[in-house]
Scaffold this motif. Structure first.
Motif, PDB file in Angstrom:
ATOM      1  N   ALA A   2       0.840  -1.196   0.000  1.00 53.16           N
ATOM      2  CA  ALA A   2       0.000   0.000   0.000  1.00 53.16           C
ATOM      3  C   ALA A   2       0.872   1.241   0.000  1.00 53.16           C
ATOM      4  O   ALA A   2       1.850   1.342   0.720  1.00 53.16           O
ATOM      5  CB  ALA A   2      -0.902  -0.018   1.236  1.00 53.16           C
ATOM      6  N   GLY A   3       0.500   2.205  -0.788  1.00 56.19           N
ATOM      7  CA  GLY A   3       1.256   3.435  -0.875  1.00 56.19           C
ATOM      8  C   GLY A   3       2.237   3.448  -2.026  1.00 56.19           C
ATOM      9  O   GLY A   3       2.841   4.471  -2.306  1.00 56.19           O
ATOM     10  N   ASP A  54       9.034   3.754   1.711  1.00 56.91           N
ATOM     11  CA  ASP A  54       8.176   4.848   1.281  1.00 56.91           C
ATOM     12  C   ASP A  54       8.918   5.548   0.144  1.00 56.91           C
ATOM     13  O   ASP A  54       9.827   6.343   0.364  1.00 56.91           O
ATOM     14  CB  ASP A  54       7.935   5.815   2.443  1.00 56.91           C
ATOM     15  N   PRO A 489      -0.510   5.204   4.173  1.00 53.35           N
ATOM     16  CA  PRO A 489      -0.348   3.754   3.945  1.00 53.35           C
ATOM     17  C   PRO A 489      -0.633   2.922   5.189  1.00 53.35           C
ATOM     18  O   PRO A 489      -1.151   1.808   5.094  1.00 53.35           O
ATOM     19  CB  PRO A 489       1.115   3.629   3.499  1.00 53.35           C
ATOM     20  N   ASN A 492      -4.236   1.572   5.766  1.00 48.52           N
ATOM     21  CA  ASN A 492      -4.674   0.369   5.034  1.00 48.52           C
ATOM     22  C   ASN A 492      -6.020   0.561   4.318  1.00 48.52           C
ATOM     23  O   ASN A 492      -6.799  -0.379   4.196  1.00 48.52           O
ATOM     24  CB  ASN A 492      -4.760  -0.810   6.013  1.00 48.52           C
ATOM     25  N   THR A 494      -6.514   1.089   1.151  1.00 54.64           N
ATOM     26  CA  THR A 494      -6.561   0.413  -0.154  1.00 54.64           C
ATOM     27  C   THR A 494      -7.013  -1.041  -0.012  1.00 54.64           C
ATOM     28  O   THR A 494      -7.754  -1.550  -0.865  1.00 54.64           O
ATOM     29  CB  THR A 494      -5.175   0.454  -0.818  1.00 54.64           C
ATOM     30  N   THR A 528       3.157  11.021  -0.390  1.00 55.85           N
ATOM     31  CA  THR A 528       2.672   9.764   0.181  1.00 55.85           C
ATOM     32  C   THR A 528       1.159   9.713   0.183  1.00 55.85           C
ATOM     33  O   THR A 528       0.538   8.730  -0.254  1.00 55.85           O
ATOM     34  CB  THR A 528       3.213   9.590   1.611  1.00 55.85           C
ATOM     35  N   VAL A 532      -1.538   7.288  -2.124  1.00 56.45           N
ATOM     36  CA  VAL A 532      -2.612   6.462  -1.559  1.00 56.45           C
ATOM     37  C   VAL A 532      -3.943   6.820  -2.199  1.00 56.45           C
ATOM     38  O   VAL A 532      -4.725   5.941  -2.604  1.00 56.45           O
ATOM     39  CB  VAL A 532      -2.675   6.620  -0.029  1.00 56.45           C
TER      40      VAL A 532
END
Length: 1063
Positions: A2-3, A54, A489, A492, A494, A528, A532
């Motif tokens: 994620a991210g 990241d 991220p 969570n 996503t 960031t 997302v």
């Protein structure tokens, strides 16, 4: 991960190059790909590189690369990115290896320390006791079974309320950083003004409404900067109570809850928390002044004339914890600490990212100074309050000063009433944050609102945020799955969208609402957060979720309750799918509005679910688990109703009154401590009969718990100063002196017999205070050197610089040093100086405080040392002093500490040791460990003490944890009313380990150039693992450095700059 979903398009672009990727088809293909042969870019980037990073800067590079039109240039940029990511992966593995070694070393150190502590404590146990199982006792002294440990008995609460009501207690809270005010809080204005600000304000407000709590002060920083609202510059702000629940049983002139803003640091600038560290001592001195004055005021109102001291000082976050520890030590009152977020945990997370080295992280976040403040908070705290058990087990366990297993052993010994040999561990207590529910009214109606109104009382119009959300839905009547989190991220989101998109039954039954903060445009968001959000939008398009997912751009803080209400009216569910959730305040807010929950099983939601039992816990990494839980709650109406009802029934356990009851019960369990000494006159004002020329040798009453001593209270087995004296003769002399003191304190002096009893009482009240407090200025000579001649030279220069001020008696002198009182006496005699020139002597690095004997002609000690030791000061600093258990551990450590040739590096110095200062000689300064290593070893064994090197690393002193030379100055302020702002501390360019503490605060400091250069930082025996600039405000107007090599003329120039002398 994620991210990093933007990587998908990046990989597709690489693969789309086609022949350029195949080494057999193009001679210009990537060198990296050629070397790896049959290479899968997707597998490499996803499995070896992307996970755990990241990639914000790489994302920016990708944007530039993807916008390049030339295929050749585009391929070149792609190849460069490959090398960059490969290097990043290599760096990550290197950091992971170093951290693995560090963690392995830490585990070994902790296990060794635990074994040694257990061995020490097993000496007095029977074989049966040694084998007792203590696993049934939690790390916090409570049973681990059942719900959160709460005191719910009505009888106990009533008894507690009655006790506190009679006492009318005073509580001090401290929260330094951010912008704090009672109304219209600017939450989210910056990273320092967030949830902690809201929490401490509401805690102060709620405590002030509890029966028996007379006053609550929330101390913070006064900010008068032009770029912030004027309200943050107001010295005091009263907090209005919640609603009208009638908690206040008795009002008084100064009762209630207040925000008290203490000025410290730059007066016209808003300072982020990372830059506040150098100004902490200034806050401590200002807060000390406020507490003393308020204690006197409360004493007049509710204390029958006796000062009402705080029952506890509660620090919030590391900076306030450091301040609370110093205040707790200065006032001798219990300390409570709440970390909110912890430095070691943050350091671990940043190192795992592999983006910054430890040094870079420390430079940016001052993380090592923060960690040391948190370690000190563990040393000083009676109780540490956490929100969840996860915080205890996974975050506090990272610290040297806390060990779950050792804490269990100590708790078991305490329950058996067995000695812990000087070992102490704070009590970790889980008290979830409270909430105010009086304004929340759960609704039972559906989306059409049939039950909200009638003909007589029509329903109020729908809040604007409802229409803003429902415009996204093609069928707004379906139950709403609500997620409220930043597009981060870690949250969570996503995975939640994937779970919703891939579960067709769930899509048919429910809508999804994502409240992801406020935004203007995606390009204006941080990289960031933007990545997302872009991933979420792509997933909505991929699963064709249009008309089923809402993601409004804007909402106000006041809209949040309405959003919860909307979800409840649709019979929806609240979800928190974060990978790890430290607490989960939104889960409590949702439950208060009647929303069942689905939440991560990692962290605080476990404790919340145990209490509320209003939903389901899921694995945040398993999207199928998330989808099944949501579908179960949405489809099963009976389960939904039962979870809703459970939440509403138990939500009061998270209310502020419940929080405060548990909070106050924990305070009640602390051993009461406060400043204690015998004194009949509490006034600090000067009398006309007081002469500035008086000194401590003119005290007419030594019934102040002072006792004649040659070198303090010696340890058992320590050698006497005068070895020629017979023990019986010494005991007889001591008895005679004590009898003389007792007789004198009863007014038996012949000169006083001739005076009438009325005049005697009046003069006694005036003369009980030493003239130290009536000096216009106090010069504190705190030069650290192992050279006697250097110290004498500085003393004489300071005397000469004082000039007429010294002759007139308006300036008094204190000698602050690591030497013993006998060494000081020898020093003064060798330099031809008279001890009567000084008003007080801070000896043994702050472990002892001496004054001149009030009758130096008639009451000389056998060795010719006319000094008295302040036993009140001993009582003040003995908190958590390990005594004999600590001494044994130190002696064993000294014996085990050997060089390559088996020579002793450190040896015990019995001659210089006293009851509150264990001294050791350093035989080889080049081989001694860093002082932070020594402190770590003591903390690992739960021994709370202040370890420092002195006299250019030739001596090692161990004194009580909250004792120091700077703390001794604060004691003089509390004990005698000596104004700290009238003190001038003279120090060299370097010094002992406690050097940094001497330079901060409201007192003035003169740094003597060319003095103590050999002890200048850094050295192995110097202070902690952070630069001196991180803790000393060298740009403060209260700190002046002499321009040239030290001389009396240069000192006079410095004193004029400080406004101490005029000519």
């Amino acid at each position: 991960m994620a991210g990093n979903d933007w990587i998908n398009s990046y990989l597709e672009a690489i693969l789309d190059v086609g022949p350029g990727i195949d080494a057999s088809k193009s001679s210009k293909s990537s060198l990296l790909l050629r070397e790896r042969g049959r290479f899968s870019p997707t597998r490499y980037f996803v499995e070896e590189v992307i996970t755990g990073f990241d990639e914000t800067d790489l994302h920016r590079s990708w944007v530039k690369a993807s916008s390049t039109r030339s295929p050749q240039e585009r391929n070149t940029r792609m190849e460069n990115m490959c090398w960059r990511i490969w290097n990043l992966a290599r760096t990550k593995k290197q950091i992971e290896g170093e951290e693995a070694q560090r963690m392995a070393k830490r585990r070994l150190e902790r296990e060794r320390g635990r074994r040694e502590a257990t061995a020490d404590m097993s000496e007095d146990l029977s074989e049966g006791e040694k084998g007792d199982v203590v696993s049934d006792i939690s790390a916090h002294g409570d049973s681990t079974r059942g719900r959160l440990p709460r005191i719910s008995s009505v009888d106990v609460m009533n008894t507690l309320s009655n006790v506190f009501k009679e006492r009318k207690i005073y509580i001090v809270l401290i929260s330094l950083h951010g912008l704090i005010r009672g109304e219209n809080m600017e939450l989210g204005r910056d990273s320092d003004t967030g949830g902690q600000v809201k929490y401490v304000v509401e805690l102060a407000r709620a405590l002030g409404m509890m029966p028996g709590v007379y006053r609550v002060d929330l101390l913070t920083r006064q900010v008068s900067a032009s770029d912030v609202d004027w309200s943050y510059g107001e010295p005091t702000e009263m907090l209005t109570p919640f609603g009208n629940e009638g908690y206040i049983h008795e009002m008084g002139e100064s009762s209630g809850s207040y925000i008290v803003r203490i000025p410290f640091g730059p007066r016209d600038k808003y300072v982020p928390k990372e830059l506040l560290w150098p100004h902490i001592p200034e806050f401590v001195d200002g807060a000390l002044n406020h507490i003393i004055q308020m204690s006197k005021v409360l004493g007049e109102q509710i204390g029958s004339g006796e000062p009402v001291w705080p029952i506890a000082i509660h620090g919030h976050y590391a900076d306030a914890g450091d301040s609370a520890a110093l205040l707790s030590g200065a006032l001798n009152v219990p300390m409570i600490f709440t970390g909110h977020s912890l430095g070691r945990d943050k350091l671990e997370q940043l190192l795992k990212q592999g983006r910054q080295s430890r040094e870079e992280i420390n430079s940016l976040y001052k993380i090592m100074r923060r960690i040391e403040a948190e370690e000190l908070s563990i040393d000083a705290s009676e109780v540490i309050i956490t929100s969840t058990r996860q915080e205890i087990d996974e975050q506090w366990s990272l610290y040297d000063g806390f060990d779950v297993k050792l804490e269990r052993k100590l708790r078991a010994r305490i329950k058996r009433n067995v000695s812990c040999y000087g070992r102490f561990m704070p009590r970790m207590v889980v008290i979830p944050p409270g909430m105010e529910f009086h304004h929340i009214v759960p609704h039972d109606g559906d989306i059409d609102g049939e039950t909200d109104g009638s003909e007589d009382t029509p329903a109020s119009p729908d809040p604007p945020i409802w229409s803003e959300i429902m415009r996204f839905f093609s069928n707004p009547r379906k139950p709403m799955i609500l997620a409220l989190a930043r597009p981060d991220p870690k949250k969570n989101i996503t995975t939640l969208v994937k779970a919703f998109g891939e579960c067709k039954p769930l899509r048919e039954l429910a809508n999804l609402t994502l409240i992801m903060g406020n935004r203007e445009g995606i390009d204006e968001m941080s990289s960031t957060n933007a990545s997302v959000l872009l991933s979420i939008l792509k997933l909505i398009d991929k699963y064709d979720l249009y008309g089923q997912v809402a993601y409004p751009k804007h909402h106000k803080q006041s809209d949040v309750p309405d959003i919860y209400r909307l979800a409840a009216k649709t019979k929806g569910v609240f979800i928190n799918p974060a990978f790890i959730e430290p607490f989960g305040l939104t889960l409590i807010e949702a439950a208060a509005h009647g929303l069942p929950m689905v939440a991560t099983k990692n962290g605080g939601p476990v404790d919340i679910h145990r209490v509320l039992d209003n939903g389901l816990l899921v694995d945040p990494h398993n999207q199928q688990d998330i989808a099944n839980a949501l579908l179960k709650l949405v489809a099963d109406k009976q389960l939904w109703a039962r979870c809703r009802q459970n939440g509403l029934k138990n939500i009061h356990l998270f209310s502020w009154p419940e929080h405060c009851k548990t909070y106050l019960s924990r305070i009640a369990s602390c051993k009461p401590r406060q400043p204690q000494w015998k004194r009949n006159d509490d006034g600090f004002e000067n009398s006309e009969s007081d002469s500035p020329g008086d000194s401590l040798r003119d005290i007419q009453d030594i019934s102040l718990n002072l006792r004649l001593s040659m070198d303090g209270d010696k340890n058992e087995g320590s050698a006497n100063l005068d070895k020629a004296l017979d023990l019986d003769e010494n005991a007889s002399m001591k008895s005679k002196l004590e009898n003389a003191v007792f007789s004198w304190s009863k007014g038996g002096r012949d000169s006083q017999k001739a005076v009438s009893s009325e005049k005697t009482d009046q003069s006694a009240g005036l003369n009980r205070f030493p003239a130290l407090r009536r000096r216009k200025h106090i010069f504190v000579i705190a030069v650290d050197s192992d050279s006697i001649s250097d110290i004498l030279e500085v003393i004489k220069m300071v005397f000469e610089a004082a000039g007429e001020e010294k002759s007139s008696g308006s300036v008094g002198f204190i000698l602050s040093t690591s030497m013993t009182i006998s060494e000081i006496s020898s020093l003064l005699i060798s330099g031809g100086l008279n001890a009567t020139e000084f008003d007080a002597f801070i000896c043994n690095s702050g472990g002892e405080l001496y004054y001149l004997s009030p009758n130096s002609e008639d009451m000389l000690s056998p060795s010719g040392l006319p000094f008295v030791v302040d036993l009140d000061y001993h009582q003040h600093i003995e908190y958590r002093w390990g005594g004999e258990g600590l001494r044994k551990t130190l002696v064993r450590w000294a014996v085990d500490k050997k060089g390559e040739n088996e020579e002793q590096i450190v040896t015990q110095d019995e001659e210089r040791s006293t009851k509150y200062c264990y001294a050791f000689k350093v035989e080889n300064p080049s081989l001694i460990p860093h002082v932070k290593e020594l402190r770590k070893q003591m903390r690992i064994q739960a021994l709370r003490c202040h370890v420092l090197y002195c006299q250019n690393g030739s001596k090692l002193h161990v004194i009580p944890v909250l004792a120091s030379r700077s703390q001794a100055l604060r004691y003089l302020y509390i004990r005698w009313g000596v104004d700290l702002s009238n003190m001038v501390v003279f120090a060299g360019e370097g010094g002992d380990t406690d050097y940094e503490g001497l330079l901060g605060g409201v007192h003035k400091s003169v740094i003597l150039k060319g003095v103590c250069c050999s002890t200048r930082l850094p050295q192995p025996q110097s202070s902690m693992s952070y630069p001196l600039q991180d803790v000393v405000p060298f740009d403060s107007p209260n700190i002046v450095q002499t321009n040239e090599e030290c001389s009396s003329d240069e000192i006079q120039v410095a004193l004029r700059k400080l406004g101490v002398i005029n000519n």
